[in-house]
Scaffold this active site. Structure first.
Site, short mmCIF file in Angstrom:
data_model
loop_
_atom_site.label_atom_id
_atom_site.label_comp_id
_atom_site.label_asym_id
_atom_site.label_seq_id
_atom_site.Cartn_x
_atom_site.Cartn_y
_atom_site.Cartn_z
N MET A 30 0.84 -1.40 0.20
CA MET A 30 -0.24 -0.44 -0.28
C MET A 30 0.70 1.40 -0.51
SD MET A 30 -3.56 -1.28 2.11
CE MET A 30 -2.62 -0.71 3.93
N LEU A 33 6.43 3.36 1.64
CA LEU A 33 7.62 1.96 1.75
C LEU A 33 8.80 2.05 2.26
CD1 LEU A 33 7.68 0.69 -2.06
CD2 LEU A 33 6.58 0.72 -0.65
N GLU A 35 11.74 -0.52 5.01
CA GLU A 35 12.90 -0.95 4.92
C GLU A 35 11.82 -2.59 4.73
OE1 GLU A 35 15.99 -2.83 4.24
OE2 GLU A 35 16.35 -0.62 3.62
N HIS A 37 9.54 -3.64 3.71
CA HIS A 37 8.58 -3.89 2.22
C HIS A 37 10.06 -3.96 0.85
CE1 HIS A 37 5.74 -0.81 3.07
NE2 HIS A 37 5.08 -2.07 3.32
N GLN A 148 6.33 -11.21 7.80
CA GLN A 148 5.74 -11.96 9.11
C GLN A 148 5.01 -11.18 9.91
OE1 GLN A 148 6.14 -14.83 10.47
NE2 GLN A 148 5.17 -14.59 12.21
N LYS A 149 5.36 -10.10 9.47
CA LYS A 149 4.98 -9.04 10.92
C LYS A 149 3.22 -8.89 10.52
CE LYS A 149 3.87 -4.46 11.69
NZ LYS A 149 2.68 -4.04 10.49
N GLN A 153 -2.96 -12.02 9.06
CA GLN A 153 -2.56 -11.40 6.68
C GLN A 153 -1.68 -12.61 6.21
OE1 GLN A 153 -2.31 -7.96 4.72
NE2 GLN A 153 -0.81 -8.67 4.50
N MET A 184 8.80 -2.53 11.80
CA MET A 184 8.99 -1.54 10.77
C MET A 184 7.60 -1.33 10.89
SD MET A 184 12.19 0.09 8.84
CE MET A 184 13.90 -0.48 10.16
N SER A 185 6.62 -0.20 10.43
CA SER A 185 5.54 -0.82 9.38
C SER A 185 5.52 1.00 9.38
CB SER A 185 4.23 -0.22 10.76
OG SER A 185 3.02 -0.36 11.16
O1 PAF Z 1 0.10 -5.88 3.74
C1 PAF Z 1 -0.58 -4.26 3.20
O2 PAF Z 1 -0.39 -3.36 3.02
C2 PAF Z 1 -1.84 -5.16 2.50
O3 PAF Z 1 -2.45 -5.46 3.29
C3 PAF Z 1 -1.45 -5.66 0.92
C4 PAF Z 1 -1.59 -7.38 1.32
C5 PAF Z 1 -1.29 -5.53 0.33
C6 PAF Z 1 -3.34 -5.27 0.64
O4 PAF Z 1 -3.90 -4.40 0.45
#
Ligand code: PAF
Length: 281
Positions: A30, A33, A35, A37, A148-149, A153, A184-185
């Site tokens: 989403m 970005l 580290e 990602h 894994q964070k 999901q 990281m988020s």
């Molecule tokens: O983890 C994320 O950033 C979102 O949930 C994803 C998997 C891109 C779906 O929108």
């Protein structure tokens, strides 16, 4: 690095790559970005001929009172980071093309989407499953990379792939952490400096739980209480849940006698943070 804006172009491109027998690695994001990602992107680059990253802030995974509008967006910064990693394609679809008027399908992931994070974020995981299924159909990847964070999901996406027969490997990569252990988020950017300091307690609490399990403590409710005490020592934190679960199906355990994941969610001010730690006793 090529930027793809339409679903039609993305599909045509993937079809072409497949006819050339190229393997496609995919990192759905989403944006905003960090580290974490980028570690997924690096892994995809190592394991595939071509890497596609999508940037799409998916409206249907946000509740009405959630942060869709204020979710951090930094397309220019994201593109710079991705091009420095030599990503091949960035797919940035428009909301109205992903969800045209009359769009009404919503994948119901079942009870596993209603516990832990799903108990507070109603419908969130159905929204994630729906967009991820759409992205899989558009990008047609061989391998897809998740962190894994977002442990719940990852379990749900593996279920989606299994039950809807997507011919895709899901690869879960380790959580990337700041120096003080904070996972990281993109949402860490919401934290004030004081809140950011207190957020490091999440990892300390998880490590404490891990330590107890590795010492041989098997009573999950005891371990959870000890984790709770640590989190409660930080006045800015309010606990949403602490779980000790089996890795495959998120079932809570009472006795810890096989690998588990300790997972937790808290609020610090108005920011909701999640984290988890896999532990093998
Ligand atoms: O983890 C994320 O950033 C979102 O949930 C994803 C998997 C891109 C779906 O929108």
């Amino acid at each position: 690095m090529q930027r793809i804006k339409t679903i039609k172009d993305m599909r045509a491109l993937s079809r072409g790559l497949m006819s050339e027998k190229k393997s496609i690695g995919f990192v759905p994001t989403m944006g905003a970005l960090h580290e974490g990602h980028l570690s997924l992107v690096r892994r995809s680059k190592e394991e595939n001929d071509i890497t596609v990253v999508s940037i799409f802030v998916n409206p249907i995974q946000f509740g009405l009172k959630e942060d869709f509008n204020k979710y951090p967006r930094d397309i220019d910064g994201d593109l710079k980071k991705l091009s420095s990693l030599n990503v091949d394609f960035v797919f940035i679809p428009e909301i109205r093309k992903m969800y045209p008027d009359g769009f009404s399908i919503n994948i119901n992931i079942g009870g596993i989407g209603d516990i832990f994070c799903g108990a507070v974020r109603l419908g969130h995981f159905n929204g994630v499953a729906t967009v991820v299924a759409k992205l899989f159909n558009i990008v047609m990847p061989h391998r897809v990379y998740f962190g894994q964070k977002d442990f719940q999901q990852t379990v749900i996406i593996k279920k989606l792939v299994r039950e809807l027969n997507f011919d895709i490997d899901i690869i879960v990569c380790p959580t990337v952490r700041e120096a003080d252990g904070l996972a990281m988020s993109s949402r860490n950017s919401y934290l004030s400096p004081t809140e950011r300091k207190s957020a490091s307690i999440l990892y300390r609490a998880l490590k404490h739980g891990e330590g107890l399990i590795l010492q041989g403590k098997q009573d999950a409710s005891y371990v959870k209480t000890e984790i709770e005490k640590i989190l409660n020592s930080e006045p800015l934190i309010s606990i949403e849940y602490i779980g000790i679960v089996k890795p495959q199906r998120l079932e809570s355990v009472e006795i810890i006698d096989s690998p588990v994941v300790i997972c937790l969610a808290v609020r610090i001010g108005t920011t909701r943070l999640i984290d988890n730690l896999p532990v093998s006793p």
